[in-house]
Motif scaffolding. Sequence first.
Motif, PDB file in Angstrom:
ATOM      1  N   ALA A 292       0.722  -1.285   0.125  1.00 60.21           N
ATOM      2  CA  ALA A 292       0.012   0.051  -0.062  1.00 60.21           C
ATOM      3  C   ALA A 292       0.790   1.355   0.042  1.00 60.21           C
ATOM      4  CB  ALA A 292      -1.057   0.048   1.237  1.00 60.21           C
ATOM      5  N   SER A 293       1.902   1.124   0.519  1.00 60.80           N
ATOM      6  CA  SER A 293       2.843   2.405   0.533  1.00 60.80           C
ATOM      7  C   SER A 293       3.502   2.882  -0.762  1.00 60.80           C
ATOM      8  CB  SER A 293       4.241   2.150   1.532  1.00 60.80           C
ATOM      9  OG  SER A 293       4.856   1.218   1.023  1.00 60.80           O
ATOM     10  N   MET A 294       3.412   2.008  -1.740  1.00 59.13           N
ATOM     11  CA  MET A 294       3.793   2.267  -3.119  1.00 59.13           C
ATOM     12  C   MET A 294       2.501   3.053  -4.013  1.00 59.13           C
ATOM     13  SD  MET A 294       6.861   1.066  -3.765  1.00 59.13           S
ATOM     14  CE  MET A 294       6.942   0.832  -5.403  1.00 59.13           C
ATOM     15  N   ASP A 295       1.583   3.038  -3.060  1.00 61.72           N
ATOM     16  CA  ASP A 295       0.343   3.899  -4.019  1.00 61.72           C
ATOM     17  C   ASP A 295       0.364   5.171  -3.292  1.00 61.72           C
ATOM     18  OD1 ASP A 295      -2.032   4.529  -5.192  1.00 61.72           O
ATOM     19  OD2 ASP A 295      -3.185   3.498  -3.875  1.00 61.72           O
TER      20      ASP A 295
ATOM     21  N   HIS B 127       4.039   8.785  -9.533  1.00 62.40           N
ATOM     22  CA  HIS B 127       3.417   7.891  -8.744  1.00 62.40           C
ATOM     23  C   HIS B 127       4.257   6.787  -8.402  1.00 62.40           C
ATOM     24  CE1 HIS B 127       0.675   4.454  -7.692  1.00 62.40           C
ATOM     25  NE2 HIS B 127      -0.050   5.493  -7.068  1.00 62.40           N
ATOM     26  N   LYS B 128       4.733   6.469  -7.122  1.00 58.50           N
ATOM     27  CA  LYS B 128       5.714   5.446  -6.866  1.00 58.50           C
ATOM     28  C   LYS B 128       5.490   4.136  -7.642  1.00 58.50           C
ATOM     29  CE  LYS B 128       5.951   5.240  -2.486  1.00 58.50           C
ATOM     30  NZ  LYS B 128       6.590   5.174  -1.028  1.00 58.50           N
ATOM     31  N   PHE B 129       4.572   3.586  -7.505  1.00 57.30           N
ATOM     32  CA  PHE B 129       4.107   2.192  -7.912  1.00 57.30           C
ATOM     33  C   PHE B 129       4.281   2.048  -9.621  1.00 57.30           C
ATOM     34  CE2 PHE B 129       1.424  -1.336  -9.474  1.00 57.30           C
ATOM     35  CZ  PHE B 129       2.129  -2.418  -8.959  1.00 57.30           C
ATOM     36  N   GLU B 130       3.873   2.940 -10.375  1.00 52.76           N
ATOM     37  CA  GLU B 130       3.620   3.048 -11.592  1.00 52.76           C
ATOM     38  C   GLU B 130       5.090   3.153 -11.985  1.00 52.76           C
ATOM     39  OE1 GLU B 130       2.403   6.062 -15.077  1.00 52.76           O
ATOM     40  OE2 GLU B 130       0.765   5.547 -13.679  1.00 52.76           O
ATOM     41  N   TYR B 131       5.977   4.145 -11.669  1.00 54.90           N
ATOM     42  CA  TYR B 131       7.275   4.569 -11.713  1.00 54.90           C
ATOM     43  C   TYR B 131       8.281   3.178 -11.675  1.00 54.90           C
ATOM     44  CZ  TYR B 131      11.251   7.999 -12.261  1.00 54.90           C
ATOM     45  OH  TYR B 131      12.502   8.404 -12.821  1.00 54.90           O
ATOM     46  N   ALA B 132       7.969   2.697 -10.489  1.00 60.14           N
ATOM     47  CA  ALA B 132       8.746   1.659 -10.142  1.00 60.14           C
ATOM     48  C   ALA B 132       8.508   0.481 -11.114  1.00 60.14           C
ATOM     49  CB  ALA B 132       8.421   0.984  -8.781  1.00 60.14           C
ATOM     50  N   ALA B 133       7.207   0.260 -11.568  1.00 61.96           N
ATOM     51  CA  ALA B 133       6.753  -0.853 -12.394  1.00 61.96           C
ATOM     52  C   ALA B 133       7.505  -1.015 -13.780  1.00 61.96           C
ATOM     53  CB  ALA B 133       5.380  -0.782 -12.639  1.00 61.96           C
TER      54      ALA B 133
ATOM     55  N   VAL C 265      12.912   3.084  -4.514  1.00 62.39           N
ATOM     56  CA  VAL C 265      12.044   4.574  -5.122  1.00 62.39           C
ATOM     57  C   VAL C 265      11.558   5.407  -4.000  1.00 62.39           C
ATOM     58  CG1 VAL C 265      11.384   3.306  -7.224  1.00 62.39           C
ATOM     59  CG2 VAL C 265       9.794   3.166  -5.305  1.00 62.39           C
ATOM     60  N   VAL C 266      11.644   6.640  -4.248  1.00 62.54           N
ATOM     61  CA  VAL C 266      11.337   7.820  -3.339  1.00 62.54           C
ATOM     62  C   VAL C 266      10.547   8.883  -4.008  1.00 62.54           C
ATOM     63  CG1 VAL C 266      13.433   8.851  -3.249  1.00 62.54           C
ATOM     64  CG2 VAL C 266      11.919   9.027  -1.127  1.00 62.54           C
ATOM     65  N   ALA C 267       9.247   9.229  -3.515  1.00 58.68           N
ATOM     66  CA  ALA C 267       8.802  10.265  -4.382  1.00 58.68           C
ATOM     67  C   ALA C 267       9.208  11.804  -3.529  1.00 58.68           C
ATOM     68  CB  ALA C 267       7.226  10.047  -4.075  1.00 58.68           C
ATOM     69  N   PRO C 268       8.898  12.770  -4.612  1.00 59.29           N
ATOM     70  CA  PRO C 268       9.526  14.066  -4.206  1.00 59.29           C
ATOM     71  C   PRO C 268       8.947  14.562  -2.811  1.00 59.29           C
ATOM     72  CG  PRO C 268       9.060  14.021  -6.415  1.00 59.29           C
ATOM     73  CD  PRO C 268       8.551  12.810  -5.876  1.00 59.29           C
TER      74      PRO C 268
ATOM     75  N   ILE D 109      16.326   6.088  -6.638  1.00 56.44           N
ATOM     76  CA  ILE D 109      15.779   6.888  -7.664  1.00 56.44           C
ATOM     77  C   ILE D 109      14.595   7.614  -6.953  1.00 56.44           C
ATOM     78  CG2 ILE D 109      16.596   5.475  -9.591  1.00 56.44           C
ATOM     79  CD1 ILE D 109      13.844   4.342  -9.538  1.00 56.44           C
ATOM     80  N   ASP D 110      14.608   8.888  -7.511  1.00 58.61           N
ATOM     81  CA  ASP D 110      13.468   9.854  -7.301  1.00 58.61           C
ATOM     82  C   ASP D 110      12.459   9.954  -8.222  1.00 58.61           C
ATOM     83  OD1 ASP D 110      12.008  12.217  -6.881  1.00 58.61           O
ATOM     84  OD2 ASP D 110      13.579  13.014  -5.806  1.00 58.61           O
ATOM     85  N   THR D 111      11.244   9.684  -7.846  1.00 56.43           N
ATOM     86  CA  THR D 111      10.272   9.420  -9.167  1.00 56.43           C
ATOM     87  C   THR D 111       9.882  10.903  -9.717  1.00 56.43           C
ATOM     88  OG1 THR D 111       8.200   9.657  -7.551  1.00 56.43           O
ATOM     89  CG2 THR D 111       9.290   7.491  -7.930  1.00 56.43           C
ATOM     90  N   GLY D 112      10.316  11.828  -9.099  1.00 56.03           N
ATOM     91  CA  GLY D 112      10.249  13.327  -9.598  1.00 56.03           C
ATOM     92  C   GLY D 112      11.169  13.539 -10.966  1.00 56.03           C
ATOM     93  N   ASP D 113      12.208  12.562 -10.997  1.00 56.94           N
ATOM     94  CA  ASP D 113      13.205  12.785 -12.148  1.00 56.94           C
ATOM     95  C   ASP D 113      12.696  12.358 -13.314  1.00 56.94           C
ATOM     96  OD1 ASP D 113      14.895  13.906 -10.473  1.00 56.94           O
ATOM     97  OD2 ASP D 113      16.019  11.978  -9.833  1.00 56.94           O
ATOM     98  N   GLU D 114      13.074  12.460 -14.458  1.00 58.22           N
ATOM     99  CA  GLU D 114      12.644  11.900 -15.881  1.00 58.22           C
ATOM    100  C   GLU D 114      12.953  10.484 -15.811  1.00 58.22           C
ATOM    101  OE1 GLU D 114      14.172  10.908 -18.911  1.00 58.22           O
ATOM    102  OE2 GLU D 114      11.986  11.161 -19.973  1.00 58.22           O
TER     103      GLU D 114
END
Length: 288
Positions: free
Chosen positions: A88-91, A98-104, A210-213, A272-277
Motif C-alpha cells: 500500500a505504501s507504493m500507492d 506515482h511510486k508504483f507506476e514509476y517502479a513498475a 524509489v522515493v517520491a519528491p 531513484i527519485d520518481t520526480g526525475d525524468e
Amino acid sequence: MTIRPDFLDELDRFDAALDRETAALRQGEQESPRVGEGLTFSDYRRYSPGDDTRLVDWKLFARTEEYYIKQFEEERNLTVHTLLDASASMDYGEGDAHKFEYAAKIGLGFCYLTAEEHNDFRFSTMGERVDRLDTGRSNRGEVLALIDQINELDPEGQVDFETVLSAYADQIRSRSLVVVVTDCLAEPEEIESGISALARNDVDVLLVRVVAPDERDPDVVGDALFADPETDTTRRSYFSQSLVETYQSRLDAHVDEVKSRVTALGADHVLIDTGDEYFDSFASVWLG
C-alpha cells in the motif's frame, strides 16, 4: 494505473547489454550483443507473438508451414528476476511521479531489454507473498501483457521482506540477476535478511529504492493528519520546520543504513527519485 506501452520504444536507445562493470553475472558473458552473432545454436521452439522475427527459421517454415524460433545457448545463460513491491505504501504520488507506476516501469524496462538480449525474465509482485505474473515466454509480447496486468493492480497490504524474499530465493535454479524494486519502508534488519537470502554465488542482486519528491521534501506546514497506508493508523501532529528537518535526517539515515547493509552482502543499491525524468533514472539503474 496508466502505464502506456510506448515508453518501451524509447528504451531501444540504451545499449542492449547488461553493462554493469561490477557484475559479471549481469553481463551474461555473451560474445556479441547482436542477434545471431557469436551465438551457438541449441534448439527450436514454436513462435509466440512478440518474438523477434529475425530468429524465425524460414527454411523450416517452407518445409513444415509452421513458425519456429531458433534458440541459442546464451538465451538460457542468464535469468533476470524482477520483484515489484505492490504494498500500500507504493500507492503514493501524483501523475508520472506515482511510486508504483514509476517502479513498475523500471522493472518492465529490465524485462524488455533482457528479452532483447535473448535472455529469460521472470516478473512478480511482492506483498504478503510473491505472485508471478509472466508466463515464461520472455519476449516483447509478454512485456505488453504484463503492462495490461499491472494497470489493473491496486497496491495494498504490507511486505514481509525476510519471508517473501527467502521463499523466492528457494525457487531460483539458474544463474540469475534479481532486481528488487521497492520503497524499502521496513526495518533495515528485515530488508537485510531478505537480500541475504537471495545473494549467493550464482545470484546477483540489485535493490532499486524509489522515493517520491514529497517524501524527501514534505510540503506540509502546521497541523497535519498523517496516515499509514499499510496499517490504516493515523496520527495528528504539528509539523514544524524543526520536525521537517528531523524527519529528513531520519529518512537519510534509513537510506544510508539500508544501502550499507545490502552492499555489505555484495548486492547493489540504487536510489531513484520518481520526480526525475524516467529515462534518466532508468539509465542510472541499467548502466550503473
